[in-house]
Each structure stands twice: as C-alpha cells, then as structure tokens.
Motif scaffolding. Structure first.
Motif, mmCIF file in Angstrom:
data_model
loop_
_atom_site.group_PDB
_atom_site.id
_atom_site.type_symbol
_atom_site.label_atom_id
_atom_site.label_comp_id
_atom_site.label_asym_id
_atom_site.label_seq_id
_atom_site.Cartn_x
_atom_site.Cartn_y
_atom_site.Cartn_z
ATOM 1 N N HIS A 195 0.828 -1.204 0.000
ATOM 2 C CA HIS A 195 0.000 0.000 0.000
ATOM 3 C C HIS A 195 0.865 1.258 0.000
ATOM 4 C CE1 HIS A 195 -3.599 -2.314 1.977
ATOM 5 N NE2 HIS A 195 -3.324 -2.714 0.750
ATOM 6 N N TYR A 196 1.926 1.240 0.808
ATOM 7 C CA TYR A 196 2.810 2.404 0.896
ATOM 8 C C TYR A 196 3.493 2.679 -0.442
ATOM 9 C CZ TYR A 196 6.799 5.317 2.146
ATOM 10 O OH TYR A 196 7.738 6.325 2.191
ATOM 11 N N GLU A 197 4.022 1.629 -1.067
ATOM 12 C CA GLU A 197 4.706 1.796 -2.339
ATOM 13 C C GLU A 197 3.746 2.306 -3.417
ATOM 14 O OE1 GLU A 197 6.385 -2.010 -3.131
ATOM 15 O OE2 GLU A 197 7.862 -1.879 -1.488
ATOM 16 N N MET A 198 2.539 1.748 -3.443
ATOM 17 C CA MET A 198 1.559 2.185 -4.429
ATOM 18 C C MET A 198 1.140 3.626 -4.179
ATOM 19 S SD MET A 198 -0.860 -1.192 -4.898
ATOM 20 C CE MET A 198 -1.829 -0.402 -6.183
ATOM 21 N N ALA A 199 0.943 3.971 -2.911
ATOM 22 C CA ALA A 199 0.548 5.350 -2.575
ATOM 23 C C ALA A 199 1.617 6.333 -3.012
ATOM 24 C CB ALA A 199 0.299 5.468 -1.077
ATOM 25 N N THR A 200 2.885 5.974 -2.796
ATOM 26 C CA THR A 200 3.989 6.856 -3.192
ATOM 27 C C THR A 200 4.029 7.032 -4.701
ATOM 28 O OG1 THR A 200 5.299 6.129 -1.275
ATOM 29 C CG2 THR A 200 6.494 7.158 -3.099
ATOM 30 N N ASN A 201 3.878 5.940 -5.434
ATOM 31 C CA ASN A 201 3.936 6.004 -6.892
ATOM 32 C C ASN A 201 2.750 6.786 -7.472
ATOM 33 O OD1 ASN A 201 6.295 4.489 -6.957
ATOM 34 N ND2 ASN A 201 5.198 2.532 -7.164
#
Length: 207
Positions: A195-201
């Motif tokens: 979730h964190y990686e997707m939110a950042t991207n």
C-alpha cells in the motif's frame, strides 16, 4: 510530506501513552523520524531506525514499546481512518488510479479489521470503533480539499498513514506478548508495504 508524518507520529505516541499502563521506560529519546525496515520477518529492524519518544507524566512511551492492547487500539483506529478516507475518495476522487487504489484499501482494510478483531479476542480486548484524534485530524484535513487537489491530498495521507503503520507493525511483530498479535502484525506487513509503495507512486502522478 515529512512534516505531516512527524506530526502524525507524535500524535500516535501521545495516544499510545494515554492507552498504555505497563510498557514504559524512564529514558527519553528525541529523534522524530522512523524509517521502515528491510525485512518482514520480524527478526531485525533496519539499520538506522529511529523512533519518536513522547514524555508523559515522567514516563517515556515509544512506538516500539506499545503493549499489545495499545497496539490493537491504535491499529483499529488507523484501519477505521483509512477505510473512511478511502470510501470518501471513491465518491470524490477524479483520477481513475486513485479510485482503484481507494477500492483496494477498502477491500484490504476491511479484511484486516476482521483479522485484528480475531487477534484481539485472544488478548481479551474489545476492538473499539472510536477513531483517535490523531486519525480524525487526517479525515478532517481531506474534507478541506476538492478536485485534483483532493486526489493528491488523499494519496499523501495514505502514504503518511502507511509509513506509520509499517513502523508500528514491525515493532509489534518483534515484541508482541501474545502470539496471535505477533502473527497478525507479521502477516500484515507485506500488504502495508504494498500500500505504501503504491501510494507513493500514485501520488507522484497526481502532483
């Protein structure tokens, strides 16, 4: 973004101090950033991790020494906040990727809330549906935005919330007293990282 996280982490520690009666230490540290660790195994924290410490009535309580009950309460409040923010985004977001992300959060965090309740039952703790002030503040912040600014703010809040969640869950995966709580924390970490990686991207695309 970093300022938002610092304020968020500080709020979490205040909430943890209010809920915790047994996990305290007399030392006080001062750094206010927490980096995510490299492994989801719970065997080690990443080199250079730092934790915020808040001093309350002479006792210091950190994100790394929450007792199981405080962790459950904080995790439940964070889940509720992320669900509410994401349900709002499904109605108000304009970017298709943001809406897809919001639906994923609703699906995953609904399941996570159910799994948290199961773990809480092993500890004898009743999961409350009350949203803590630090999480309510994030909901209130999003209400001030519309249009493309809304999409960016939602993704920013999701990035902040999941960065905090990862640090909290990693710590609990190593110091949980109850095996069910430890297992829940360990199992949740990979999804929170996703979730964190997707939110950042996605946030980078809607800036």
């Amino acid at each position: 973004m970093k300022k938002t996280f610092i304020l968020f982490a500080a709020g979490a520690l205040l909430a943890g101090a209010a809920c915790t009666s047994s996990d305290t230490t007399t030392d006080t540290t001062t750094d206010t950033t927490t980096e995510t660790s490299e492994a989801a195994t719970g065997n080690d924290m990443a080199t250079g991790n730092k934790t915020t410490t808040t001093e309350t009535t002479g006792a210091a309580v950190t994100i790394t020494n929450m007792d199981d009950a405080t962790f459950i309460s904080t995790a439940a409040s964070s889940n509720a906040m992320e669900l509410q923010l994401s349900n709002m985004a499904l109605q108000k977001a304009t970017d298709a990727k943001v809406k897809e992300f919001a639906q994923m959060i609703v699906d995953h965090h609904t399941k996570s809330s159910q799994e948290l309740q199961a773990a809480a039952s092993q500890v004898g703790v009743t999961v409350s549906d009350v949203i803590m002030p630090m999480h309510q503040k994030m909901i209130d912040e999003l209400n001030n935005y519309t249009g493309s600014g809304y999409d960016e703010k939602y993704m920013d809040l999701m990035e902040t919330a999941h960065k905090h969640d990862i640090a909290m869950y990693e710590a609990k995966s190593m110091n949980a007293t109850n095996p069910a709580v430890k297992d829940f924390a360990l199992k949740s970490i990979p999804t929170l990282r996703l979730h964190y990686e997707m939110a950042t991207n996605i946030e980078d695309t809607v800036d």
